[in-house]
Write a protein that holds these residues in place. Structure first.
Motif, PDB file in Angstrom:
ATOM      1  N   SER A  28       0.820  -1.219   0.000  1.00  0.00           N
ATOM      2  CA  SER A  28       0.000   0.000   0.000  1.00  0.00           C
ATOM      3  C   SER A  28       0.851   1.266   0.000  1.00  0.00           C
ATOM      4  O   SER A  28       0.379   2.339  -0.375  1.00  0.00           O
ATOM      5  N   ALA A  71       1.762   1.381  -4.077  1.00  0.00           N
ATOM      6  CA  ALA A  71       0.803   1.068  -5.142  1.00  0.00           C
ATOM      7  C   ALA A  71      -0.612   1.396  -4.685  1.00  0.00           C
ATOM      8  O   ALA A  71      -0.897   1.525  -3.497  1.00  0.00           O
ATOM      9  N   TYR A  72      -1.507   1.524  -5.661  1.00  0.00           N
ATOM     10  CA  TYR A  72      -2.911   1.760  -5.353  1.00  0.00           C
ATOM     11  C   TYR A  72      -3.524   0.505  -4.734  1.00  0.00           C
ATOM     12  O   TYR A  72      -3.320  -0.609  -5.217  1.00  0.00           O
ATOM     13  N   ASN A  73      -4.284   0.694  -3.675  1.00  0.00           N
ATOM     14  CA  ASN A  73      -4.958  -0.440  -3.036  1.00  0.00           C
ATOM     15  C   ASN A  73      -6.081  -0.978  -3.920  1.00  0.00           C
ATOM     16  O   ASN A  73      -6.616  -0.269  -4.778  1.00  0.00           O
ATOM     17  N   MET A 110      -9.790  -2.051  -4.850  1.00  0.00           N
ATOM     18  CA  MET A 110     -11.129  -1.622  -4.495  1.00  0.00           C
ATOM     19  C   MET A 110     -11.948  -2.838  -4.049  1.00  0.00           C
ATOM     20  O   MET A 110     -11.549  -3.988  -4.254  1.00  0.00           O
ATOM     21  N   MET A 139      -0.635  -5.507  -7.396  1.00  0.00           N
ATOM     22  CA  MET A 139      -0.176  -4.258  -6.787  1.00  0.00           C
ATOM     23  C   MET A 139       1.225  -3.877  -7.260  1.00  0.00           C
ATOM     24  O   MET A 139       1.548  -2.692  -7.415  1.00  0.00           O
ATOM     25  N   ARG A 154       1.043  -2.135 -10.486  1.00  0.00           N
ATOM     26  CA  ARG A 154       0.419  -0.820 -10.384  1.00  0.00           C
ATOM     27  C   ARG A 154       1.373   0.241  -9.832  1.00  0.00           C
ATOM     28  O   ARG A 154       1.010   1.428  -9.741  1.00  0.00           O
ATOM     29  N   ARG A 155       2.554  -0.175  -9.486  1.00  0.00           N
ATOM     30  CA  ARG A 155       3.522   0.781  -8.939  1.00  0.00           C
ATOM     31  C   ARG A 155       3.813   1.910  -9.922  1.00  0.00           C
ATOM     32  O   ARG A 155       3.933   3.083  -9.535  1.00  0.00           O
ATOM     33  N   LYS A 203       1.992   3.301 -12.082  1.00  0.00           N
ATOM     34  CA  LYS A 203       0.915   4.291 -12.172  1.00  0.00           C
ATOM     35  C   LYS A 203       0.995   5.300 -11.037  1.00  0.00           C
ATOM     36  O   LYS A 203       0.636   6.473 -11.210  1.00  0.00           O
ATOM     37  N   LYS A 204       1.454   4.840  -9.874  1.00  0.00           N
ATOM     38  CA  LYS A 204       1.494   5.734  -8.716  1.00  0.00           C
ATOM     39  C   LYS A 204       2.732   6.610  -8.735  1.00  0.00           C
ATOM     40  O   LYS A 204       2.725   7.743  -8.257  1.00  0.00           O
TER      41      LYS A 204
END
Length: 363
Positions: free
Chosen positions: A80, A83-85, A87, A355, A358-359, A361-362
């Motif tokens: 968290s 990366a974005y958690n 949903m 996750m 998705r790193r 993207k953050k």
């Protein structure tokens, strides 16, 4: 049922790291891949230069606290920060996908040697059905299919030999392929070199059995480090009472904290986590896994920069305030041969895969 030929065997070599060290002069050929693990003469307060020589008493001197959690909670809390958690609807879809992928052709046994190799069938799954169930673009169903077959071929070949004892190297190979099924990138010999850090003013080296890595960063590349255990050769006189295996109990939703290294976890694994800490994708924390045959335990070590500096400079017991102490989160062990246990492992690995991807993207 589909049968596999010997020529189909997946040729994956797992990197060797010694979980324990014997004082006997004879060494197996598999041990030559590790850093030197001979036991030097030292005083009680000395920190061995190789983590494979670490003892439980040393871990207690480092002031580490221990807290048990579920594998998925360990992964979610770790990732968290970078990366974005997930949903709520994504978590539900992940659980549905876990139910499908976790079946693994209905494999459900306590031990490898209980499996009838003649009945194994790991042909490619129906990818159209999986793609319909999978709403995560981060999860590659074709990769799952490929490594599922490799895992099945290796499993078939190991069991076909009908050896009474399965070697540590073979357990490493199986787990490496198991990780790859669920989207985890791994590194093995000869790519990985030993890592080192300073602990109590002494250079300490470690070499993981398997390194799960992120290809998005060449410096902070480590997702998790894995240790595959051996039988402990030390006597009670050297190590104190022999550690007992974890009891098969459910993870408690309430916090269960302790100041002692939990039974079933080796001091070497804590040392390895400390040594690889500065290579972790998450600042001040690193994921780990220990594998004992087919039993998998998830771990996460959290250490602040200030505390790490004190660990590096300290000599003997370390005086830390309660809020300064490192924390090792750990799960109970799960057997990836058992269907219900495997689903817990798969859910955690799929969470880590999603996750991690998705790193970017953050950042």
């Amino acid at each position: 049922m589909a049968e596999f030929s010997e020529s189909s065997q997946a040729n994956v070599y797992c990197q060797a790291s010694r979980s324990n060290i014997t004082r006997q002069s004879s060494r197996s050929s598999s041990e030559t891949l590790s850093p030197s693990c001979s036991s030097p003469s030292s005083t009680e307060n000395d920190v061995p230069s190789s983590t494979c020589e670490w003892r439980r008493s040393l871990i207690e001197k480092l002031g580490i606290r221990f807290e048990r959690k579920s594998p998925t909670d360990i992964i979610m809390e770790h990732m968290s920060a970078v990366a974005y958690n997930l949903m709520r609807d994504e978590i539900q879809n992940l659980e549905e996908l876990t139910d499908i992928l976790g079946h693994l052709n209905n494999l459900n046994h306590e031990k490898l040697l209980e499996i009838n190799f003649k009945g194994l069938n790991f042909s490619r799954p129906v990818e159209e059905k999986l793609r319909y169930s999978n709403r995560f673009k981060e999860i590659d169903i074709s990769k799952y299919s490929t490594f599922m077959k490799k895992f099945g071929v290796s499993l078939w070949y190991i069991l076909k030999e009908k050896q009474p004892i399965i070697s540590e190297e073979k357990y490493r190979c199986l787990f490496e392929q198991f990780l790859q099924m669920f989207g985890i990138d791994v590194m093995a010999h000869p790519v990985i070199d030993a890592e080192s850090t300073d602990i109590s003013g002494r250079k300490v080296s470690a070499k993981a059995d398997i390194v799960c890595f992120s290809p998005r960063d060449v410096k902070k590349y480590t997702l998790a480090i894995c240790e595959v255990k051996k039988e402990c050769p030390f006597t009670d006189e050297e190590t104190g009472p022999s550690p007992q295996k974890f009891r098969r109990t459910e993870d408690s939703p309430q916090r269960s904290q302790s100041c002692h290294l939990p039974d079933g976890l080796l001091a070497q694994h804590v040392g390895d986590l400390l040594t690889y800490l500065d290579k972790s994708i998450c600042k001040g924390a690193i994921l780990g896994m220990t594998v004992e045959k087919t039993m998998v335990t998830f771990t996460r070590l959290s250490v602040t920069d200030e505390t790490m500096e004190k660990l590096q400079r300290s000599h003997g017991s370390l005086k830390l305030k309660e809020e300064e102490r490192p924390v090792l989160y750990y799960s109970k062990p799960y057997n990836y041969l058992l269907m219900e246990d495997r689903k817990e492992i798969v859910k955690a690995l799929l969470t880590l895969t999603v996750m991690e991807k998705r790193r970017a993207k953050k950042s």
